[in-house]
Scaffold this active site. Sequence first.
Site, mmCIF file in Angstrom:
data_model
loop_
_atom_site.group_PDB
_atom_site.id
_atom_site.type_symbol
_atom_site.label_atom_id
_atom_site.label_comp_id
_atom_site.label_asym_id
_atom_site.label_seq_id
_atom_site.Cartn_x
_atom_site.Cartn_y
_atom_site.Cartn_z
ATOM 1 N N GLU A 1 18.497 -105.983 -21.567
ATOM 2 C CA GLU A 1 18.082 -106.737 -22.746
ATOM 3 C C GLU A 1 17.702 -108.152 -22.310
ATOM 4 O O GLU A 1 18.449 -108.810 -21.591
ATOM 5 C CB GLU A 1 19.194 -106.816 -23.784
ATOM 6 C CG GLU A 1 18.802 -107.628 -25.019
ATOM 7 C CD GLU A 1 19.897 -107.733 -26.070
ATOM 8 O OE1 GLU A 1 19.674 -108.425 -27.087
ATOM 9 O OE2 GLU A 1 20.966 -107.124 -25.868
ATOM 10 N N GLU B 1 27.731 -102.305 -27.936
ATOM 11 C CA GLU B 1 27.616 -103.703 -27.489
ATOM 12 C C GLU B 1 28.998 -104.334 -27.328
ATOM 13 O O GLU B 1 29.943 -103.966 -28.023
ATOM 14 C CB GLU B 1 26.832 -104.521 -28.521
ATOM 15 C CG GLU B 1 25.358 -104.246 -28.580
ATOM 16 C CD GLU B 1 24.657 -105.244 -29.489
ATOM 17 O OE1 GLU B 1 24.020 -106.170 -28.970
ATOM 18 O OE2 GLU B 1 24.754 -105.097 -30.721
#
Length: 465
Positions: free
Chosen positions: A240, A418
């Site tokens: 990311e 996450e």
Amino acid sequence: MKLAVILLSVLLIVIVGALAFAVYKIVSMKKAASMSLDVDEMTGLLNRDGFMREGKLLLSHIHSHADGEAAMIVFDVDKLRLINTLFGTESGDNVVCAFADALREIAGKGDVVGRVDTDDFALLTKLHGRNADMIAESFAKVLSEKIQNDKLHEQVNYFAGICRYDGADDIYTLFNKANLCLLTHGENQRVSEFTADMESRMVENEIMRSEMLDALDNGQFELYYQPKVSFKTGEMMGVEALIRWHHPVKGFIPPCDFIPLAEQFGIITKIDEWGLMTACRQGKAWHDAGLRDIKISVNMSQAQFVRTDVYSTVVHALAETGFEPSCLEIEVTETMAMTDVEHTVAVLNRIHELGVLISMDDFGTGYSSLASLKTIPFDVLKIDRSLVCDVNDNDTSRRITSAIVAMGKALKMIVLAEGVETDEQSKLLTDLGCDLAQGYYYSKPRPADDIAKILTSPSQFDMAI
């Protein structure tokens, strides 16, 4: 001879009269033209120049006669551009006219009302014993009655900034102080009143805004990349892209300190575009260096969807860099996705058709998760860190996480957790069936060169760094 004198006198009288009439007409026409220039054509209210002129006269009267309390209230039509996009400009114009009518209704005798910008209105009121906060709030009720379309009604909102007249400010200073409140109001704060510390905060924010623009021009922003790791194999499957700001004087500035301001001042769209282009360029460089294909996810802000053509931005970035669409992933939050469903679905579908993956970030924190999964073409579901952080200790978090994983699998989505920070979390999430992990247990965000080393030799990927 006498007759000639009489005729000459009559002629002079006629000429003087004609000249006087012509001068009168010219003055009248100029006055009419001047007055028409001071009126907003759509609403019939005073425009900015007219409002300032009439407001100046009212303040002068109040000051010289000590004629009671007064306040400036500036109203901002929230998301007028979005309303125009969703419902058409005619509906947008109707909203503007509804605002104008509502302001006329709440204004007192002698008050000055104007449309001072495309989506801003102003009211200079003598208060007449009323409270400025109550005036601003009562506006909501009157406005609500004037919006008849139910779907349009859901989209119409406003923010109001108030500054009380202290006898010292001129019309421009008073207006600017009230307008300043529109830039500093809280997320859920509809009405905000000017306070002395707002100016100092505004100066600081303006400096930060200028520095952010300089940072874009001078290469102070950098993308770091946080690995996404397979729970089963420990292999890095993607990254990311996360922005970092290296200020030449202040040093490292955390994203939480500047991203909200970038959103507030509209700079976030420029940062988003820079981030997308930079990530695509970096991904292509890794591929050209012979490193294995790696998927890069890039966050998109809500402003990007509302204010820009996101589809064209993505197409341009892919074409400019030559990055493979199948290696790009666009991340949107659940709340963003459901703010304007029709527009968001249309845009994301077009992006998805390019071969780009779509990811829902922060899943489990919004209010309409199931509806969004039904309507938007998501490929990846990211379980929010607020669930992951106590998944081992909180039965409710564990059950919700398990349900999200099952739902994601049923919809043929990749499920990513996450904020994984411990070995215990990693083991439990593996047992629950999560596909990918992202968090400090596996890796913090790293510079591009570090990611290249991992891609070159996966054995260099160390745990808990």
